[in-house]
Design an enzyme around this catalytic site. Sequence first.
Site, PDB file in Angstrom:
ATOM      1  N   ARG A   1       0.626  -1.217  13.387  1.00 19.44           N
ATOM      2  CA  ARG A   1       1.845  -0.150  13.458  1.00 19.44           C
ATOM      3  C   ARG A   1       1.401   1.204  13.029  1.00 19.44           C
ATOM      4  NH1 ARG A   1       6.409   1.759  10.418  1.00 19.44           N
ATOM      5  NH2 ARG A   1       8.281   1.945  11.994  1.00 19.44           N
TER       6      ARG A   1
ATOM      7  N   GLY B   1      -2.287  -3.721  18.362  1.00 18.24           N
ATOM      8  CA  GLY B   1      -0.921  -4.385  17.713  1.00 18.24           C
ATOM      9  C   GLY B   1      -0.703  -3.638  16.125  1.00 18.24           C
TER      10      GLY B   1
ATOM     11  N   ARG C   1      -3.663  -6.454  -2.453  1.00 14.80           N
ATOM     12  CA  ARG C   1      -3.806  -7.333  -1.097  1.00 14.80           C
ATOM     13  C   ARG C   1      -4.403  -8.776  -1.296  1.00 14.80           C
ATOM     14  NH1 ARG C   1      -7.348  -3.227  -0.714  1.00 14.80           N
ATOM     15  NH2 ARG C   1      -9.770  -3.675  -0.209  1.00 14.80           N
TER      16      ARG C   1
ATOM     17  N   HIS D   1      -2.449   7.048  -4.917  1.00 16.93           N
ATOM     18  CA  HIS D   1      -2.577   5.933  -4.029  1.00 16.93           C
ATOM     19  C   HIS D   1      -2.623   4.785  -4.774  1.00 16.93           C
ATOM     20  CE1 HIS D   1      -5.610   3.420  -1.941  1.00 16.93           C
ATOM     21  NE2 HIS D   1      -4.638   3.443  -1.205  1.00 16.93           N
TER      22      HIS D   1
ATOM     23  N   SER E   1       0.877  -1.119   0.131  1.00 19.82           N
ATOM     24  CA  SER E   1       0.014  -0.070   0.047  1.00 19.82           C
ATOM     25  C   SER E   1       0.898   1.068   0.017  1.00 19.82           C
ATOM     26  CB  SER E   1      -0.917  -0.020   1.206  1.00 19.82           C
ATOM     27  OG  SER E   1      -0.847   1.064   1.962  1.00 19.82           O
TER      28      SER E   1
END
Lengths: 341, 341
Positions: free
Chosen positions: B300, B298, B149, B145, B131
């Site tokens: 980031r 969890g 996935r 952009h 991404s």
Amino acid sequence: SGVRERADELALRCSSFMAQPVTALSELRARQGDMKTQMELLIMETQAQVCQALAQLDRGANFSVDRWERKEGGGGISCVLQDGHVFEKAGVSISVVHGTLSEEAAKQMRNRGKVFKTKNGQLAFSAMGVSSVIHPKNPHAPTFHFNYRYFEVEEADGSKQWWFGGGCDLTPTYLNQEDAVHFHKTLKDACDQHDPSLYPKFKKWCDDYFIIKHRGERRGIGGIFFDDLDSPSKEDVFHFVQSCARAVVPSYIPLVQKHCNDPFTPQEKQWQQLRRGRYVEFNLLYDRGTKFGLLTPGSRIESILMSLPLTARWEYMHAPSKNSKEAEILEVLHHPKDWVH
Amino acid sequence: SGVRERADELALRCSSFMAQPVTALSELRARQGDMKTQMELLIMETQAQVCQALAQLDRGANFSVDRWERKEGGGGISCVLQDGHVFEKAGVSISVVHGTLSEEAAKQMRNRGKVFKTKNGQLAFSAMGVSSVIHPKNPHAPTFHFNYRYFEVEEADGSKQWWFGGGCDLTPTYLNQEDAVHFHKTLKDACDQHDPSLYPKFKKWCDDYFIIKHRGERRGIGGIFFDDLDSPSKEDVFHFVQSCARAVVPSYIPLVQKHCNDPFTPQEKQWQQLRRGRYVEFNLLYDRGTKFGLLTPGSRIESILMSLPLTARWEYMHAPSKNSKEAEILEVLHHPKDWVH
């Protein structure tokens, strides 16, 4: 002639406002004892006092004053000072709206524990409030937010529920102990006039509310925050809110006055811009009022988003060096302090 | 020795990546035919190609490369170029994660119509993707952009569901017809290699997804967007996604190359900053990936928010004058166009 005198008094009071109240003067006159009237006058008065203090500090800057109407009922007055001498952006907005509660709004209230008797799922409501965000240019002068509001919901059987909400909080770019103490002390004094249990309770509520969850840090050094306040009585709570509203100018304006000419470095300005970015994150991701407003059909987007700073910055992996002034404020944002004991 | 040759081929392929893949080489070798391996190599390859093209255009700028691990399983590699010659901020991130699906994530998937057979409500999953958001400095060079996935969910009975998602879209500050046509034409060509029905369907999906609802305007001039793609076959969809990923550089890089030295006025830079503000509004308020990421324990944060521009601006009541270049792009954001017919 007693009525006539009171009417003239009302006209006189309104003459200092930023604009004519949303509700027609004749209607305000007709229901002078009503809380809706008292509160509308209080928010108009607060708007005028704050705008006047800001304009004076900004060396006579002019506020743009927008009076807007809401198709569904009511309207508002938005006052904005943008790119002034002292202030980057300062918005003080009031709104007085009424109509039928949206599904979304009713759900949000029920989630907070309210129980309403409805007919065909419809609930009449009346809401008014003053809300403001003030971003000074100088990185040593803190950003400030306040909001005071009154809500009435009329149930199917004609009975009414009412409550007040609001609060104010300070978001400094750099920590200044003296400023923090002055700010919290002024709020505490306003609260203590009514009940010594209020400040500690509402200070904690504020620390718990203004959290940027994904960062694990608070937006600023707090203040007070409360919602659904409906005891001991309507008049009592109104007087408490009035004290809070009148504490806005003395709690905040001296801090800007003190720092608006402080020297600063480009690095300090940059840190302010990064903190502005965090302010945007909180407002768009977590602030109930903003989210609620953006989801409500017919709401005035420009008035809701006037809370956003003129400029903001996001750096990948920015981390202040140890023992720096930048690390000092971050520490307080991670671990709120008690400022007045 | 056939296996050995393939192994060396793999090591050679990895040598061009920005970092060693998240999955150990030995494991990738052991399951070479597996889609998880194929996709991990594709996203690593895409990251490397895009970073290389960006660095070259930015006159040899260095990407910071952060390799991070996720306590719950897997990790990622975030490559960011910040405040370069040509780019204000360019992030290209990959992640390869696995574990147990959070309640939130499972709910979001069920809302999209998926049905899972669970045991004790637990679902094992595996997800990977690349991404990227790229903000050039010059207001005549568009923001870009993309994201591709692959997802696998293992049900209680051991059966697996899989799907691909992704897309890319262009956000110009000023409209350039030729650029828009080049961008969409490149995407259409990539799609048409597989099925002529894909581009029109995914172009519309993109226009429908990237909407800043409260403004009633799109984020940019669109591109393609798709999710839950699981037919005709795993290999077929992978090849389609591979074509899309390989179209990233040719669809976008020439546009920056063309405009990165265009002259511009302070007013044009300011309009770019206002459009950056809108980009922030979309990403924080509506983007599924961002919201989902911020709510996932969890995750980031720095890798999720690398999509935000370095700088942004919000002016109260800004409105471009009629027939201006600023009004021209707004018109297209309100009424998406067909660029390739």
